[in-house]
Write a protein that holds these residues in place. Sequence first.
Motif, mmCIF file in Angstrom:
data_model
loop_
_atom_site.group_PDB
_atom_site.id
_atom_site.type_symbol
_atom_site.label_atom_id
_atom_site.label_comp_id
_atom_site.label_asym_id
_atom_site.label_seq_id
_atom_site.Cartn_x
_atom_site.Cartn_y
_atom_site.Cartn_z
ATOM 1 N N LEU A 171 67.469 -30.900 51.957
ATOM 2 C CA LEU A 171 66.476 -31.892 52.358
ATOM 3 C C LEU A 171 66.511 -33.144 51.493
ATOM 4 C CD1 LEU A 171 63.399 -29.562 53.049
ATOM 5 C CD2 LEU A 171 65.180 -30.324 54.630
ATOM 6 N N GLY A 172 67.219 -33.083 50.369
ATOM 7 C CA GLY A 172 67.301 -34.242 49.480
ATOM 8 C C GLY A 172 68.708 -34.421 48.940
ATOM 9 N N ARG A 173 68.850 -35.330 47.992
ATOM 10 C CA ARG A 173 70.150 -35.566 47.374
ATOM 11 C C ARG A 173 70.413 -34.512 46.297
ATOM 12 N NH1 ARG A 173 67.756 -40.527 47.439
ATOM 13 N NH2 ARG A 173 67.484 -40.545 45.170
ATOM 14 N N VAL A 174 71.633 -34.471 45.818
ATOM 15 C CA VAL A 174 72.011 -33.503 44.790
ATOM 16 C C VAL A 174 71.130 -33.697 43.552
ATOM 17 C CG1 VAL A 174 73.848 -32.726 43.249
ATOM 18 C CG2 VAL A 174 74.392 -33.377 45.607
ATOM 19 N N GLY A 175 70.477 -32.610 43.133
ATOM 20 C CA GLY A 175 69.636 -32.648 41.943
ATOM 21 C C GLY A 175 68.232 -33.169 42.152
ATOM 22 N N GLN A 176 67.924 -33.615 43.376
ATOM 23 C CA GLN A 176 66.596 -34.188 43.622
ATOM 24 C C GLN A 176 65.521 -33.123 43.766
ATOM 25 O OE1 GLN A 176 66.337 -36.551 47.215
ATOM 26 N NE2 GLN A 176 64.402 -37.514 46.625
ATOM 27 N N ILE A 177 65.894 -31.944 44.286
ATOM 28 C CA ILE A 177 64.941 -30.869 44.553
ATOM 29 C C ILE A 177 65.334 -29.646 43.734
ATOM 30 C CG2 ILE A 177 63.968 -29.363 46.325
ATOM 31 C CD1 ILE A 177 64.788 -31.571 48.380
ATOM 32 N N HIS A 178 64.368 -29.110 43.001
ATOM 33 C CA HIS A 178 64.658 -27.967 42.130
ATOM 34 C C HIS A 178 63.526 -26.952 42.239
ATOM 35 C CE1 HIS A 178 66.004 -25.592 38.779
ATOM 36 N NE2 HIS A 178 64.900 -25.824 38.094
ATOM 37 N N ALA A 179 63.860 -25.694 42.477
ATOM 38 C CA ALA A 179 62.856 -24.636 42.611
ATOM 39 C C ALA A 179 62.655 -23.903 41.292
ATOM 40 C CB ALA A 179 63.282 -23.644 43.691
ATOM 41 N N VAL A 180 61.391 -23.615 40.964
ATOM 42 C CA VAL A 180 61.058 -22.847 39.760
ATOM 43 C C VAL A 180 60.070 -21.751 40.139
ATOM 44 C CG1 VAL A 180 61.416 -24.813 38.223
ATOM 45 C CG2 VAL A 180 59.124 -24.356 39.139
ATOM 46 N N GLN A 181 59.964 -20.755 39.275
ATOM 47 C CA GLN A 181 59.053 -19.644 39.544
ATOM 48 C C GLN A 181 57.641 -19.959 39.057
ATOM 49 O OE1 GLN A 181 57.152 -17.180 37.879
ATOM 50 N NE2 GLN A 181 56.810 -16.074 39.781
ATOM 51 N N ALA A 182 56.665 -19.685 39.907
ATOM 52 C CA ALA A 182 55.254 -19.826 39.539
ATOM 53 C C ALA A 182 54.426 -18.989 40.484
ATOM 54 C CB ALA A 182 54.803 -21.287 39.582
ATOM 55 N N ASN A 183 53.374 -18.419 39.965
ATOM 56 C CA ASN A 183 52.460 -17.603 40.764
ATOM 57 C C ASN A 183 51.045 -18.038 40.416
ATOM 58 O OD1 ASN A 183 50.769 -15.523 41.799
ATOM 59 N ND2 ASN A 183 52.467 -14.058 41.709
ATOM 60 N N LEU A 184 50.289 -18.478 41.397
ATOM 61 C CA LEU A 184 48.947 -19.021 41.147
ATOM 62 C C LEU A 184 48.015 -18.011 40.511
ATOM 63 C CD1 LEU A 184 50.026 -21.382 42.746
ATOM 64 C CD2 LEU A 184 47.867 -21.471 44.005
ATOM 65 N N ARG A 185 48.347 -16.725 40.592
ATOM 66 C CA ARG A 185 47.510 -15.710 39.955
ATOM 67 C C ARG A 185 47.756 -15.617 38.451
ATOM 68 N NH1 ARG A 185 48.777 -10.971 41.122
ATOM 69 N NH2 ARG A 185 50.670 -11.272 42.350
ATOM 70 N N PHE A 186 48.786 -16.351 37.981
ATOM 71 C CA PHE A 186 49.129 -16.341 36.559
ATOM 72 C C PHE A 186 49.143 -17.778 36.045
ATOM 73 C CE2 PHE A 186 50.964 -12.571 38.503
ATOM 74 C CZ PHE A 186 50.472 -11.566 37.662
ATOM 75 N N PRO A 187 48.023 -18.249 35.482
ATOM 76 C CA PRO A 187 47.897 -19.649 35.054
ATOM 77 C C PRO A 187 49.019 -20.135 34.138
ATOM 78 C CG PRO A 187 45.763 -18.568 34.997
ATOM 79 C CD PRO A 187 46.769 -17.502 35.280
ATOM 80 N N ALA A 188 49.562 -19.269 33.291
ATOM 81 C CA ALA A 188 50.630 -19.690 32.382
ATOM 82 C C ALA A 188 51.853 -20.167 33.155
ATOM 83 C CB ALA A 188 51.003 -18.547 31.442
ATOM 84 N N SER A 189 52.154 -19.503 34.255
ATOM 85 C CA SER A 189 53.311 -19.909 35.057
ATOM 86 C C SER A 189 53.036 -21.232 35.761
ATOM 87 C CB SER A 189 53.663 -18.821 36.089
ATOM 88 O OG SER A 189 52.686 -18.746 37.113
ATOM 89 N N VAL A 190 51.779 -21.457 36.127
ATOM 90 C CA VAL A 190 51.392 -22.720 36.758
ATOM 91 C C VAL A 190 51.519 -23.867 35.760
ATOM 92 C CG1 VAL A 190 49.494 -23.994 37.851
ATOM 93 C CG2 VAL A 190 49.846 -21.564 38.386
ATOM 94 N N GLU A 191 51.058 -23.637 34.533
ATOM 95 C CA GLU A 191 51.156 -24.656 33.478
ATOM 96 C C GLU A 191 52.610 -25.001 33.190
ATOM 97 O OE1 GLU A 191 49.077 -22.954 30.220
ATOM 98 O OE2 GLU A 191 47.143 -22.932 31.257
ATOM 99 N N ALA A 192 53.465 -23.989 33.155
ATOM 100 C CA ALA A 192 54.890 -24.227 32.897
ATOM 101 C C ALA A 192 55.514 -25.056 34.020
ATOM 102 C CB ALA A 192 55.620 -22.899 32.745
#
Length: 322
Positions: free
Chosen positions: A49-70
Amino acid sequence: MASNIDTLVTVFGGSGFLGRHVVRALARRDYRIRVAVRRPELAGHLQPLGRVGQIHAVQANLRFPASVEAAMRDSHAAVNLVGILAEGGAQRFDAVQALGAGAVAKAARDAGARMVHVSAIGADENSTSRYGQSKAAGEKAVLEAVPSATIFRPSVVFGPEDQFSNRFAALARMSPILPLIGGGLTRLQPVYVGDVATAVADAIDGKTRAGATYELGGPEVLTMREIMEIILRVIERKRMLVSLPFGLAKLQAFFLQFAPGALKLTPDQVELLRGDNVVSDMAQRAGLTLQGLGIAPDSLEAVAPQYLWRFRAAGQFQRKSA
């Protein structure tokens, strides 16, 4: 003209139905996008959907605030799209749509980032639906943490990957009868997913009012019966529409909540259908709508044939009658 390439937007829930369209809209405006999802290994479909390097997926779970902050680290803006239509396992309405929304807003506040939160027109702390109650609690938590946040309340959203028009079309393919809960009199204002995504991108651009709640609906207010009739016309199938009282529907939903795919129906979803789901007069007068943002919404009847053709008896090769 200034570029947005130095602006990092973290999109929570960006791999879902609405998420992929929001990510595409932001990518077209040259934003860098961090997609925060529970299963980043399943978000590969976003890369093209974007150019190379423009979109990056990371792990986060809204039930774990630390992952949201990261996930929010070094971000300039946050978009929260996370929501569930039915509860399952640890994914509960309050945990995801109330406490989870608050966790995203707090992380955005701490990062000094702009905040856009997508809720639903059914959000109401006095709702008989737990879904509606949790959506209202989520809005409250967001505004308490970030008073300048933009909140969008769409009506039922339709589009190629939705669980709305596709679901009823799938039912029509397998059953000669389609139930109309409550007689099919509930009024909805179906809104195209692309229009909602454009509104979110406009909010990131700074085109919305700080702290305002927008209600997003399509160009038409339709009853459930009228929506079913449109879907049947598009897929060129004739089916009997049978009224189903709310009481009986809720009893059936007690068992169907465990059913797979298009057959799944929960008692809470039945409760949601007791009330209309349309843009309020107040929002229209205040210009807190798609039209107020300068967006001309597309209708269900205009867009649905582009993706529901697969439910016709012969798919895209279905012959039109003279």
